[in-house]
Design an enzyme around this catalytic site. Structure first.
Site: not given
Ligand code: AMP
Length: 396
Positions: A37, A200, A353
């Protein structure tokens, strides 16, 4: 509409205050563990120095919660900046960020001098966009430059408030983000495909809603896919589910159909009995997930289908992992998508992210057209929102 940048304003002998993103990771002794950064902010700073501006830098670091907590001092950043710029960086560790000593130092600067203010989140007004703090910051300078994309979706004193009192332009980093993310969304090379993943669903719904008006193909993987698979009537076993969003997912599937957008969901998945890397594993077709199994990655057939679609794309935007990529046994889908994007001849944009981290981790970063530096900010961009820290900049 495009925004004015540092190249559109007269800078000689002007006091220029620049909002940077120096929110760097540190170890327990305060040593900076990754300075990307800081290094990526250098082109804007160097340009300002070369143009004969008096350069005052500001940033937040961590969450000191509005108190002068020296655990979050920007001093290590000042030292690293000074090494990179090969010049003195004036740094006064003022608990108030702006105090008499800082004001005197700022007014005594010569053309080409560089100064760094203390962590703006030492002041509780910062995250509330308090007018008094915005004014104090503005009083130090003649021009405001925003070059912190990672906080551009937040209306704080140092990102938005200050622009009420000074002419405001973007630095090179924000200019690049707006160009790549903006062009990808507004005038993409077609076919335009988006790949969305992560856990999410609620966070990604507004992104899906906006992208359905823009893309030719939308691929959904990761944990969020199971809410959509459920909406289509599939059994999803113990897989992650956002029960409240099933109806909306069904509506979005219908809307995609009406708009002629090809919406692709996993046709097969890698499942586990437990949520851990060592758990028993098996692959199932999406319709056949047994009750006591949970889907933790997209399957091989899905990865191949998504890959083919990515290779046909003129523009591909990716946000969110395809599985629990932090566990090596469930990282394959995410790796395959990153590799397909690296192989693509089209424009490839990686939202910040997890997907940005994944691309870095797999050593594929230099194969992408653009990797956004802002997780939340890039997501809001993909939602079609105007980011407050960009909205306040002067139009060209
Ligand atoms: P987000 O913050 O919504 O972008 O989610 C990111 C997170 O989703 C990562 O830490 C992944 O480990 C998790 N993730 C991805 N696929 C799955 C799944 N099938 N079941 C549970 N967690 C998941």
């Amino acid at each position: 509409m495009s925004k004015k940048t540092v190249t559109d304003v007269e800078l000689k002998n002007k006091r220029v205050i620049v909002r940077c993103d120096f929110n760097v990771p540190q170890d327990e002794n305060g040593n900076i563990t990754d300075d990307i950064r800081i290094t990526s902010s250098i082109p804007t700073i160097r340009y300002l120095v070369e143009q004969g501006a008096k350069v005052i830098l500001m940033s937040h670091l961590g969450r000191p919660e509005g108190k002068a907590d020296m655990k979050y001092t920007l001093k290590p950043v000042a030292i690293r900046l000074s090494e990179l710029l090969e010049k003195v960086v004036i740094f006064i560790s003022a608990p108030e960020v702006v105090n008499r000593q800082v004001i005197e130092a700022a007014s005594g600067m010569s053309a080409g001098d560089v100064m760094l203010l203390e962590n703006v989140r030492f002041r509780k007004e910062e995250t509330k966009n308090g007018a008094n703090f915005s004014k104090e910051l503005a009083s130090l300078a003649d021009i405001f430059v925003n070059d912190a994309f990672g906080t551009a979706h937040r209306a704080h004193s140092s990102t938005v408030g200050i622009a009420e009192y000074l002419p405001a332009v973007s630095g090179f980093l924000i200019e690049k983000e707006v160009k790549f993310l903006g062009d990808a969304i507004e005038s993409p090379e077609r076919p335009f495909v988006a790949i969305l993943g992560g856990a999410k669903v609620a966070d990604k719904i507004p992104v899906i809603e906006n992208l359905l008006n823009k893309v030719d193909t939308l691929m959904i993987g990761g944990g969020m896919a199971y809410t959509f698979l459920k909406a289509k009537g599939n059994e999803i076993g113990k897989s992650i589910l956002d029960e409240e969003k099933v109806k909306l997912a069904a509506e979005l599937i219908k809307r995609a159909e009406e708009k002629g957008v090809k919406l692709m969901l996993p046709i097969d998945i890698v499942a586990a009995k437990e949520f851990n890397n060592e758990s028993e594993r098996a692959e199932f077709d999406s319709g056949d997930i047994p009750q006591d199994w949970m889907g933790l990655d997209i399957g091989k057939k899905t990865a191949e289908l998504f890959r083919e679609e990515i290779l046909k794309a003129g523009t591909a935007v990716w946000n969110g992992p395809m599985g629990v990529f932090e566990m090596p046994n469930f990282a394959n889908g995410t790796i395959k998508i990153a590799e397909a994007l690296a192989e693509s001849n089209g424009v490839t944009i990686i939202g910040g992210g997890d997907s940005a981290a994944a691309v870095e981790q797999f050593g594929l970063a230099d194969k992408m057209t653009h990797i956004s530096t802002g997780g939340g900010a890039s997501l809001e961009f993909l939602e079609g929102k105007e980011l407050p820290g960009i909205a306040v900049l002067m139009d060209k």
